[in-house]
Design an enzyme around this catalytic site. Sequence first.
Site, PDB file in Angstrom:
ATOM      1  N   PHE A 124     -97.116 -17.914   4.030  1.00  0.00           N
ATOM      2  CA  PHE A 124     -95.610 -17.813   3.996  1.00  0.00           C
ATOM      3  C   PHE A 124     -95.367 -18.749   5.482  1.00  0.00           C
ATOM      4  CE2 PHE A 124     -91.920 -15.519   4.449  1.00  0.00           C
ATOM      5  CZ  PHE A 124     -91.415 -15.583   3.247  1.00  0.00           C
ATOM      6  N   ASP A 196    -101.268 -10.106   6.517  1.00  0.00           N
ATOM      7  CA  ASP A 196    -100.231  -9.907   6.108  1.00  0.00           C
ATOM      8  C   ASP A 196    -100.209  -9.451   4.573  1.00  0.00           C
ATOM      9  OD1 ASP A 196     -97.483 -10.275   5.011  1.00  0.00           O
ATOM     10  OD2 ASP A 196     -96.904 -12.274   6.294  1.00  0.00           O
ATOM     11  N   TYR A 221     -89.544  -3.747   1.920  1.00  0.00           N
ATOM     12  CA  TYR A 221     -88.301  -3.909   0.562  1.00  0.00           C
ATOM     13  C   TYR A 221     -89.207  -4.597  -0.497  1.00  0.00           C
ATOM     14  CZ  TYR A 221     -88.196  -8.408   3.094  1.00  0.00           C
ATOM     15  OH  TYR A 221     -88.475  -9.903   3.717  1.00  0.00           O
ATOM     16  N   LYS A 222     -90.172  -4.864  -0.667  1.00  0.00           N
ATOM     17  CA  LYS A 222     -90.874  -5.656  -1.873  1.00  0.00           C
ATOM     18  C   LYS A 222     -91.399  -4.342  -2.807  1.00  0.00           C
ATOM     19  CE  LYS A 222     -91.185 -10.041   0.246  1.00  0.00           C
ATOM     20  NZ  LYS A 222     -92.261 -10.986   1.405  1.00  0.00           N
ATOM     21  N   ARG A 370     -91.302 -17.576 -10.463  1.00  0.00           N
ATOM     22  CA  ARG A 370     -92.086 -16.543 -10.221  1.00  0.00           C
ATOM     23  C   ARG A 370     -91.609 -15.279 -10.992  1.00  0.00           C
ATOM     24  NH1 ARG A 370     -92.630 -15.188  -3.931  1.00  0.00           N
ATOM     25  NH2 ARG A 370     -90.452 -14.409  -4.458  1.00  0.00           N
TER      26      ARG A 370
HETATM   27  C1  LIG Z   1     -91.469 -11.548   2.277  1.00  0.00           C
HETATM   28  C2  LIG Z   1     -92.648 -11.931   3.445  1.00  0.00           C
HETATM   29  C3  LIG Z   1     -92.368 -11.820   4.624  1.00  0.00           C
HETATM   30  C4  LIG Z   1     -90.979 -11.623   5.214  1.00  0.00           C
HETATM   31  O1  LIG Z   1     -91.063 -11.438   6.450  1.00  0.00           O
HETATM   32  P1  LIG Z   1     -89.515 -10.597   7.169  1.00  0.00           P
HETATM   33  O2  LIG Z   1     -89.699 -11.052   8.620  1.00  0.00           O
HETATM   34  O3  LIG Z   1     -89.705  -9.157   6.994  1.00  0.00           O
HETATM   35  O4  LIG Z   1     -88.372 -11.231   6.696  1.00  0.00           O
HETATM   36  C5  LIG Z   1     -93.351 -12.073   5.577  1.00  0.00           C
HETATM   37  N1  LIG Z   1     -94.689 -12.404   4.964  1.00  0.00           N
HETATM   38  C6  LIG Z   1     -94.893 -12.788   3.859  1.00  0.00           C
HETATM   39  C7  LIG Z   1     -96.173 -13.221   3.220  1.00  0.00           C
HETATM   40  C8  LIG Z   1     -93.656 -12.393   2.869  1.00  0.00           C
HETATM   41  O5  LIG Z   1     -94.082 -12.231   1.526  1.00  0.00           O
END
Ligand SMILES: *Cc1c(COP(=O)(O)O)cnc(C)c1O
Length: 411
Positions: A124, A196, A221-222, A370
């Site tokens: 990511f 992560d 939030y996911k 997705r």
């Molecule tokens: C959604 C997501 C994030 C989000 O990071 P934020 O700093 O909380 O916005 C980070 N890493 C991954 C793999 C994600 O899918």
Amino acid sequence: MTLPDIEALDAADPLSDLRHRFSLPAGKIYLDGNSLGALPKAAMARVEEVVRKEWGHDLISSWNSNDWINLPVTVGEKIAGLVGAAPGQVISCDTVSINLFKLIVTALQLQEGRRVILTQEDNFPTDLYMTEGVGGLLGQQRCTTRTVPADQLLAAMDTDVALLLLTQVNFRDGRLHDIAAITRAAHAKGILVLWDLAHSAGVVPLELDRWQVDMAVGCGYKFLNGGPGAPGFLYLAEKHQNQVNQPLSGWLGHAEPFAFEPGYRPARGVVRYLGGTPGILGLAALDASLDVFAGLDMNQIRAKSSAMTAVFIDGVRSNPICADCQVLTPLAAERRGSQVSLAHPQAYGVAQALIEAGVVVDFRAPDIVRFGFSPLYNSYRDVAAALQQLLRILAEAEYLQARFATRARVT
Ligand SMILES: *Cc1c(COP(=O)(O)O)cnc(C)c1O
């Protein structure tokens, strides 16, 4: 699968009643819980109470009387129960990005003499950007990032590597890493691991302690349904605590914040990783949302997740109308998370046409649609209806219509 097959799956689903604990919009099939989880009714009630009573009436006394000051810990401990962590190792605070920063620097400090952060080239972006940021700050002598394709990770683990930073479930294709095996391989080379768990927490069973994971971060939030911009979480294994300071030495991570000392003296334990004042409304929403998981078995959640993605994948693969769709997600259930990613030359238009038809999915550049499945509030009927709409849109080439061509800022 026929409609009676689908109905039988719903009838036999031990989690089917949980959807009533969510406020779901009528007429929509929500398949984007991997980006923003749906709203638990308990979170709505809790936020209203926190605003009206705790903020409106109790005001400043709430830090003590309503225990606001401990919310990062109490929420962290609820998450600990979902990720296989014994107490005292998880705290809920900040964003994933900021928690990555704190833990990457911690890992480099713990690994004196090693300077490489090893990660995957399609990780990511924020994970990659944060390692770049740490490298820029500390200089390349102390921090260099090595990015390799997934299949070269093992070969790239040498004695220069301080930290292996990986995301368990890839946000693009939904591929899932075996945390236990990779962590073992890294440890054999003296490498610490930082996982992560943004697309794992709340939907994939995790055993962070048992797998001897060093560090982890995750998203509120996911699949944890904490609400837009909900605080994330971080895990730091007990054995790594209290050895080094964290770089964002804010006052709430101080041993005695209310002594107001001029010098920084870090608190003991994972509380050290707090920075400034936590956003109580967001934490309270996440706290209430996590109660949906109380008493649930993560293996049961995983079983439904795997079955839902299987029904969808089989439907796509067995239908000639989907010939232009490539299933990017692994076909073996144990190798994927709770999403199905389809590549299509007109992916943006397909996603927009689905959304207009009431099937909320998302698009990821350059060509991915997705479909995220949440075992807590999605049914097998949702899966079948989404498939039916996809088939209709593809058969009619509806995705080519001009109104589906303009891109919004957030996709
Ligand atoms: C959604 C997501 C994030 C989000 O990071 P934020 O700093 O909380 O916005 C980070 N890493 C991954 C793999 C994600 O899918």
